[in-house]
Design a protein around this motif. Structure first.
Motif, short mmCIF file in Angstrom:
data_model
loop_
_atom_site.label_atom_id
_atom_site.label_comp_id
_atom_site.label_asym_id
_atom_site.label_seq_id
_atom_site.Cartn_x
_atom_site.Cartn_y
_atom_site.Cartn_z
N GLY A 286 0.43 -0.90 0.12
CA GLY A 286 -0.24 0.29 -0.29
C GLY A 286 0.88 1.28 0.06
O GLY A 286 0.53 2.28 -0.68
N LEU A 287 2.17 1.12 0.63
CA LEU A 287 2.97 2.75 0.92
C LEU A 287 3.12 3.14 -0.91
O LEU A 287 4.14 3.78 -1.07
CB LEU A 287 3.94 2.26 1.51
N LEU A 288 3.40 1.74 -2.13
CA LEU A 288 3.57 2.61 -2.72
C LEU A 288 2.75 2.63 -3.81
O LEU A 288 2.81 3.55 -5.26
CB LEU A 288 3.83 1.11 -4.28
N VAL A 289 1.48 3.39 -3.63
CA VAL A 289 0.10 4.76 -3.91
C VAL A 289 1.40 5.89 -4.16
O VAL A 289 0.82 6.50 -4.81
CB VAL A 289 -0.74 4.35 -3.12
N GLN A 290 1.53 5.99 -3.09
CA GLN A 290 1.90 8.02 -2.47
C GLN A 290 3.48 8.28 -3.31
O GLN A 290 3.52 9.05 -4.38
CB GLN A 290 2.43 8.10 -1.17
N PRO A 291 4.76 7.27 -3.81
CA PRO A 291 5.23 7.96 -5.11
C PRO A 291 4.63 7.84 -6.65
O PRO A 291 4.87 8.18 -6.77
CB PRO A 291 6.20 6.18 -4.46
N LEU A 292 3.64 6.57 -6.27
CA LEU A 292 3.50 6.58 -7.46
C LEU A 292 2.31 7.71 -8.03
O LEU A 292 1.78 8.56 -9.08
CB LEU A 292 2.57 5.59 -8.27
N LEU A 293 1.67 8.70 -6.75
CA LEU A 293 0.79 9.82 -7.24
C LEU A 293 1.90 10.97 -7.64
O LEU A 293 1.46 11.54 -7.83
CB LEU A 293 0.06 10.11 -6.07
N GLY A 294 3.07 11.05 -6.70
CA GLY A 294 4.37 11.82 -6.69
C GLY A 294 4.57 11.80 -8.61
O GLY A 294 4.49 13.12 -8.94
N ARG A 295 4.88 10.39 -8.84
CA ARG A 295 4.90 10.25 -10.09
C ARG A 295 4.23 10.66 -11.28
O ARG A 295 4.80 11.70 -12.27
CB ARG A 295 5.43 9.12 -10.70
N ILE A 296 2.74 10.80 -10.71
CA ILE A 296 1.59 11.44 -11.67
C ILE A 296 1.61 13.34 -11.70
O ILE A 296 2.13 13.46 -13.26
CB ILE A 296 0.83 11.35 -11.34
N VAL A 297 2.13 13.27 -10.57
CA VAL A 297 2.45 15.47 -10.48
C VAL A 297 3.72 15.24 -10.74
O VAL A 297 3.15 16.72 -11.74
CB VAL A 297 2.34 15.58 -9.09
N ASP A 298 4.30 14.92 -10.55
CA ASP A 298 5.78 14.74 -11.89
C ASP A 298 5.77 15.13 -13.90
O ASP A 298 5.83 15.79 -14.14
CB ASP A 298 7.43 14.54 -11.44
N ALA B 226 7.96 15.63 -3.09
CA ALA B 226 7.69 16.41 -2.15
C ALA B 226 5.58 16.07 -1.86
O ALA B 226 5.23 16.60 -0.87
CB ALA B 226 7.83 18.06 -2.70
N THR B 227 5.31 16.13 -3.01
CA THR B 227 4.11 15.48 -2.64
C THR B 227 3.75 14.55 -1.70
O THR B 227 2.29 14.25 -1.33
CB THR B 227 2.98 15.71 -4.20
N ALA B 228 4.14 13.72 -2.26
CA ALA B 228 4.29 12.28 -2.64
C ALA B 228 4.46 12.47 -0.64
O ALA B 228 4.04 11.46 0.77
CB ALA B 228 5.57 11.17 -3.04
N ALA B 229 5.52 12.78 0.30
CA ALA B 229 5.87 13.09 0.74
C ALA B 229 4.72 13.57 1.61
O ALA B 229 4.69 13.26 3.55
CB ALA B 229 6.60 13.99 2.00
N ALA B 230 3.86 15.10 2.01
CA ALA B 230 2.82 14.86 2.20
C ALA B 230 1.49 13.84 2.34
O ALA B 230 1.17 13.92 3.35
CB ALA B 230 2.56 16.44 1.23
N LEU B 231 1.27 13.36 1.37
CA LEU B 231 0.77 11.98 1.56
C LEU B 231 1.14 10.90 2.51
O LEU B 231 0.00 10.07 3.25
CB LEU B 231 0.48 11.75 -0.15
#
Length: 598
Positions: A52-64, A295-300
């Motif tokens: 489940g912790l892979l969700v935030q990096p993937l969302l951060g990747r989408i933001v980048d 930074a987005t992934a960290a906040a998430l």
């Protein structure tokens, strides 16, 4: 260890409560047989949380990808991976929670079995000193609290703790400065947890005691309603019930205020932590140390901690309440058999029940008993029952008859002296039938088979016929299949007692002890019950606490107790003509009756 018993407001000596250390030790012992199940469940939950912790990096990747203005096709891979993560996490979480829940239910079932088994071993006088309300509150409210914690709090707590630890590790992998920023919330959370725990444990323990006292008062008021009305005590009992209810409500409101303060402090911690992570992200992005997506992934990540952190801390509420309930349950299990646990209230040492010498079924030697210091009931009573002999115990109220009967039956352990009784070989050696008979919920046949599980229908009918109960039993709506007990067909006191006597016949013990077993029938059913009791006792050794002296007339020997001492012993005719204590009892009882002859 267990804490010493403490008196309630009404002077009752409540059952003891285990110390936190003892409760934790008992919990470890309950879990130990299923360590494999526990490790497997936690391992699967760790895997589910990690995925489940892979969700935030993937969302951060989408933001980048969006921030860099890349083609829309570049979003395909992270989106597909998000779907895969969701599916894998859903499956593994279900498996892990199922195994943890199975562990919890298994432990709960084991705890319930131990509690019921040990509670049934408690000496009768100990239960009387505590009052029915205390034990009732433990077997209902405390078991319910522990069950609720096991079914909901345990799986959620396991998942929350794992999520917290792994998320903090993920923050450190992004950049250790994000972790340091997030940890600014920890001191507030730890202080909040400490503030809460220090108040909650005592508060919930007091709440359980108050609920027990409230139940005890209600049981006494409702159960003794006729006496209360007869003595015009309605006002006093109402005030007493209201006072205990007010105390229970006051403690409940204190717990509500405690929880509200707890939540308020948690919100402050969340604000501090999230603000720190956002500020750290701003500075790191500005310096080019991390991307906007990181930074987005960290906040998430930190935002995703709100749920598990709050759940873990909020579950302290359930945990503290369950811990208080568990301590009260363990206190009972320790009390019943202190020798097994190495702790608990000191009870009189068990008197060995062993086979007697030839020529005697039961030998009572210099038995004394006291219900607490300064409350002696029996004084060095000695008594021998020979095979097939029927002995009637008579005496005024408070003479110690029921106490001696319970000691002979093995239900009560004496303070001093020894009792030797027949040693059972797979069957009950002694059966006690008292004035208070319980009709168990289920069919009449199932109720009878409690005494002899393998009994055939023919044997059940034979036992009922022996105690002159077959006619009314077969006349029930469904015969032996009629549901009786709570919610079923109601049996009047006389029929309930005949049912108990039929169970005695099915159990076929070497010794039967009847403690005023015909007293509940009233005058109309007394003769019927006496005939039933006489038939049930035919051919077996019996000790009979005689409610009516007609039972003494029919006995082989009469033993007269007075102030806890045997003052006379002999056949009815001999004692009646001796002009002693028994003769005085006989004259008082038979003055207005036509006395039957043996």
């Amino acid at each position: 260890m267990t804490t010493p018993s403490h008196p309630a407001e009404d002077g009752a000596e409540l059952l003891p409560v285990a110390t936190p250390a003892r409760a934790r030790a008992a919990l470890r012992a309950l879990i130990r047989p299923d360590r494999g199940l526990a490790l497997t469940g936690i391992g699967v939950l760790v895997a589910a949380t990690a995925v489940g912790l892979l969700v935030q990096p993937l969302l951060g990747r989408i933001v980048d990808i969006v921030a860099d203005g890349r083609p829309a096709g570049d979003l395909t891979l992270p989106v597909v991976l998000l779907v895969a993560v969701a599916a894998v996490q859903g499956v593994t979480t279900t498996i892990g929670l199922t195994r943890v829940a199975r562990l919890g239910e298994t432990v709960l079932a084991r705890l319930r079995e131990q509690f019921v088994e040990r509670a049934l071993d408690l000496p009768a006088d100990r239960l009387e000193r505590a009052g029915a309300g205390d034990l009732t509150a433990r077997v209902t409210g405390d078991v319910a609290r522990v069950a609720e914690a096991v079914r909901s709090a345990l799986p959620e707590m396991a998942r929350s703790v794992l999520a917290i630890l792994l998320t903090l590790g993920a923050l450190a992998l992004l950049d250790v400065r994000f972790l340091l920023a997030a940890l600014l919330a920890v001191p507030v959370q730890l202080l909040t947890a400490r503030w809460y725990v220090r108040r909650a444990l005592t508060l919930y323990a007091d709440q359980r005691v108050a609920n027990g006292a409230q139940q005890q008062q209600l049981l006494e008021t409702i159960g003794g309603a006729v006496t209360v009305r007869g003595h015009r005590l309605e006002r006093q009992h109402t005030e007493r019930s209201a006072g205990r209810s007010r105390k229970a409500v006051e403690l409940t409101m204190r717990s509500v205020n405690l929880v509200l303060g707890f939540y308020g402090r948690l919100h402050i911690a969340e604000y501090i932590g999230l603000a720190a992570v956002l500020i750290a992200g701003f500075w790191l992005v500005r310096d080019g140390a991390v991307s906007i997506g990181t930074a987005t992934a960290a906040a998430l990540y930190f935002h995703s901690l709100f749920g598990p952190v709050n759940a873990a801390l909020v579950l302290l509420d359930d945990a503290q309440s369950a811990a208080a309930g568990l301590a009260r349950l363990v206190g009972v299990t320790d009390l019943a058999r202190p020798a097994e646990t190495g702790a608990g209230q000191a009870e009189p040492a068990p008197v060995p029940q062993q086979r007697t010498a030839p020529g005697a079924v039961v030998a009572v030697d210099a038995v004394s008993h006291a219900y607490g210091p300064g409350r002696p009931v029996l004084h060095e009573v000695s008594l021998t029952l020979r095979p097939g002999e029927h002995v009637a115990l008579v005496g005024t109220s408070g003479a110690g008859k029921s106490t001696l009967a319970r000691i002979v039956a093995g239900v009560q352990q004496p303070t001093a002296g020894t009792v030797t009784a027949p040693a059972g070989a797979g069957e009950p050696s002694v059966v006690l039938v008292t004035q208070e008979v319980h009709v168990f919920t289920g069919s009449l046949a199932e109720d009878l088979r409690l005494a002899h599980p393998g009994a055939t229908d023919a044997e059940l009918r034979g036992a009922l016929s022996t105690v002159h109960a077959l006619d009314w039993a077969e006349a029930l709506p469904d015969g032996l299949d009629t549901v009786v007990g709570e919610g079923g067909h109601r049996l009047d006191p006389a029929r309930a007692q005949q049912l108990a006597l039929a169970r005695l016949v099915l159990a076929d013990p070497a010794l039967a002890v009847l403690d005023e077993a015909t007293a509940e029938a009233g005058s109309a059913g007394a003769r019927v019950l006496e005939r039933s009791a006489e038939a049930a006792l035919s051919g077996r050794t019996a000790l009979i606490v005689a409610h009516r002296l007609t039972q003494a007339v029919a006995a082989d020997r009469v033993v007269v107790l007075e102030a806890g001492r045997v003052v006379e012993s002999g056949p009815h005719d001999e004692l009646r003509d001796a002009d002693g204590p028994y003769a005085a009892l006989w004259r008082a009882w038979s003055g207005s009756r036509t006395a039957p002859h043996p």
